[in-house]
Design a protein around this motif. Structure first.
Motif, mmCIF file in Angstrom:
data_model
loop_
_atom_site.group_PDB
_atom_site.id
_atom_site.type_symbol
_atom_site.label_atom_id
_atom_site.label_comp_id
_atom_site.label_asym_id
_atom_site.label_seq_id
_atom_site.Cartn_x
_atom_site.Cartn_y
_atom_site.Cartn_z
ATOM 1 N N LEU A 132 37.439 29.519 27.479
ATOM 2 C CA LEU A 132 37.891 28.833 28.686
ATOM 3 C C LEU A 132 39.341 29.249 28.871
ATOM 4 O O LEU A 132 40.155 29.045 27.968
ATOM 5 N N ALA A 133 39.677 29.857 30.023
ATOM 6 C CA ALA A 133 41.006 30.471 30.118
ATOM 7 C C ALA A 133 41.572 30.481 31.533
ATOM 8 O O ALA A 133 40.842 30.383 32.520
ATOM 9 N N ALA A 134 42.886 30.655 31.582
ATOM 10 C CA ALA A 134 43.574 31.008 32.824
ATOM 11 C C ALA A 134 43.503 32.529 32.926
ATOM 12 O O ALA A 134 43.537 33.223 31.910
ATOM 13 N N ALA A 135 43.384 33.034 34.148
ATOM 14 C CA ALA A 135 43.220 34.477 34.340
ATOM 15 C C ALA A 135 44.249 34.996 35.333
ATOM 16 O O ALA A 135 44.580 34.313 36.307
ATOM 17 N N GLY A 136 44.742 36.205 35.086
ATOM 18 C CA GLY A 136 45.661 36.855 36.003
ATOM 19 C C GLY A 136 45.343 38.333 36.115
ATOM 20 O O GLY A 136 44.971 38.966 35.122
ATOM 21 N N ARG A 137 45.442 38.883 37.321
ATOM 22 C CA ARG A 137 45.189 40.305 37.548
ATOM 23 C C ARG A 137 46.294 40.863 38.451
ATOM 24 O O ARG A 137 46.561 40.311 39.527
ATOM 25 N N PHE A 138 46.894 41.966 38.020
ATOM 26 C CA PHE A 138 47.913 42.661 38.805
ATOM 27 C C PHE A 138 47.317 43.984 39.262
ATOM 28 O O PHE A 138 46.875 44.794 38.440
ATOM 29 N N HIS A 139 47.291 44.221 40.549
ATOM 30 C CA HIS A 139 46.703 45.434 41.122
ATOM 31 C C HIS A 139 47.767 46.523 41.180
ATOM 32 O O HIS A 139 48.635 46.515 42.047
ATOM 33 N N VAL A 140 47.679 47.469 40.248
ATOM 34 C CA VAL A 140 48.624 48.577 40.158
ATOM 35 C C VAL A 140 48.450 49.516 41.337
ATOM 36 O O VAL A 140 49.411 50.035 41.896
ATOM 37 N N SER A 141 47.187 49.745 41.716
ATOM 38 C CA SER A 141 46.856 50.570 42.873
ATOM 39 C C SER A 141 45.573 50.011 43.473
ATOM 40 O O SER A 141 45.072 48.974 43.025
ATOM 41 N N GLU A 142 45.035 50.710 44.444
ATOM 42 C CA GLU A 142 43.791 50.260 45.057
ATOM 43 C C GLU A 142 42.634 50.289 44.069
ATOM 44 O O GLU A 142 41.706 49.490 44.162
ATOM 45 N N ASP A 143 42.677 51.212 43.095
ATOM 46 C CA ASP A 143 41.578 51.365 42.146
ATOM 47 C C ASP A 143 41.836 50.763 40.764
ATOM 48 O O ASP A 143 40.892 50.438 40.055
ATOM 49 N N PHE A 144 43.092 50.642 40.339
ATOM 50 C CA PHE A 144 43.409 50.181 38.985
ATOM 51 C C PHE A 144 44.055 48.799 38.993
ATOM 52 O O PHE A 144 44.872 48.492 39.862
ATOM 53 N N SER A 145 43.707 48.009 37.972
ATOM 54 C CA SER A 145 44.348 46.709 37.794
ATOM 55 C C SER A 145 44.599 46.457 36.311
ATOM 56 O O SER A 145 43.923 47.016 35.452
ATOM 57 N N LEU A 146 45.603 45.644 36.038
ATOM 58 C CA LEU A 146 45.921 45.181 34.692
ATOM 59 C C LEU A 146 45.786 43.669 34.720
ATOM 60 O O LEU A 146 46.126 43.032 35.712
ATOM 61 N N GLY A 147 45.281 43.102 33.629
ATOM 62 C CA GLY A 147 45.109 41.658 33.636
ATOM 63 C C GLY A 147 45.086 41.072 32.250
ATOM 64 O O GLY A 147 45.156 41.779 31.238
ATOM 65 N N ALA A 148 44.989 39.752 32.231
ATOM 66 C CA ALA A 148 44.891 39.031 30.963
ATOM 67 C C ALA A 148 44.251 37.675 31.203
ATOM 68 O O ALA A 148 44.420 37.071 32.269
ATOM 69 N N ASP A 149 43.510 37.224 30.215
ATOM 70 C CA ASP A 149 42.982 35.870 30.160
ATOM 71 C C ASP A 149 43.624 35.205 28.954
ATOM 72 O O ASP A 149 43.695 35.809 27.874
ATOM 73 N N LEU A 150 44.088 33.974 29.109
ATOM 74 C CA LEU A 150 44.696 33.209 28.016
ATOM 75 C C LEU A 150 44.116 31.811 28.012
ATOM 76 O O LEU A 150 44.078 31.159 29.052
ATOM 77 N N GLY A 151 43.688 31.357 26.832
ATOM 78 C CA GLY A 151 43.125 30.019 26.758
ATOM 79 C C GLY A 151 42.644 29.680 25.366
ATOM 80 O O GLY A 151 43.279 30.021 24.367
ATOM 81 N N TYR A 152 41.495 29.044 25.307
ATOM 82 C CA TYR A 152 40.906 28.607 24.051
ATOM 83 C C TYR A 152 39.445 29.015 24.032
ATOM 84 O O TYR A 152 38.733 28.844 25.025
#
Length: 164
Positions: free
Chosen positions: A91-111
């Motif tokens: 169960l987590a908070a999620a974040g996604r950063f769109h580097v370009s139209e095709d690529f993204s970087l992200g992370a989920d943090l939780g328990y």
């Protein structure tokens, strides 16, 4: 019993959000590494998330999933030992950063709740890289870490994510 009711309520809330814009569902295959690799040969998981636009190139939201790591059979001098499957419900908070139209970087943090016997779960973190295959389908590569009491459960994952 309270833990089961909490999980059920969270899943119902998560499933009801799937009909809204920004919902994603995915499947991934994982290769346990480190300590986890001693007990499991591979894992399979499902992921659901709902993301809102937080800024021009940044999405944020919530994520829930289920992972089953299949136990190994270990041969010893006194015979074979069958390791049971290990299961988690992150169960987590999620974040996604769109580097370009095709690529993204992200992370989920939780328990990650431990589902299998003797598994208490622990702090969950999952950095990831995504590549868009089409408007609705993406490829993800991620590292999952779960900090357990006295160790960690780590996997390298490759998955597909579908925008609903």
């Amino acid at each position: 019993m309270k833990k089961v009711l909490f999980i059920a309520a969270f899943l119902v809330a998560g499933i009801s959000m799937q009909a809204q814009e920004g919902a994603n569902a995915g499947i991934n295959l994982g290769l346990p590494i480190g300590d986890a690799g001693d007990f499991s040969g591979f894992s399979i998981g499902v992921d659901f998330n709902y993301l809102w636009s937080a800024a021009e190139s940044l999405d944020a939201g919530v994520a829930v999933g289920f992972t089953n790591a299949f136990g190994k059979t270990i041969d010893t001098q006194i015979g074979s030992i069958e390791i049971e499957d290990v299961q988690f419900l992150p169960l987590a908070a999620a974040g996604r950063f769109h580097v370009s139209e095709d690529f993204s970087l992200g992370a989920d943090l939780g328990y990650a709740l431990g589902i299998s016997d003797g598994n208490d779960g622990g702090f969950y973190y999952r950095p990831m890289v995504g590549y868009s295959l089409s408007e609705k389908l993406g490829l993800t590569f991620s590292y999952t870490g779960i900090s357990l009491d006295g160790g960690s459960w780590d996997t390298l994952n490759l998955g597909l994510m579908l925008s609903l």
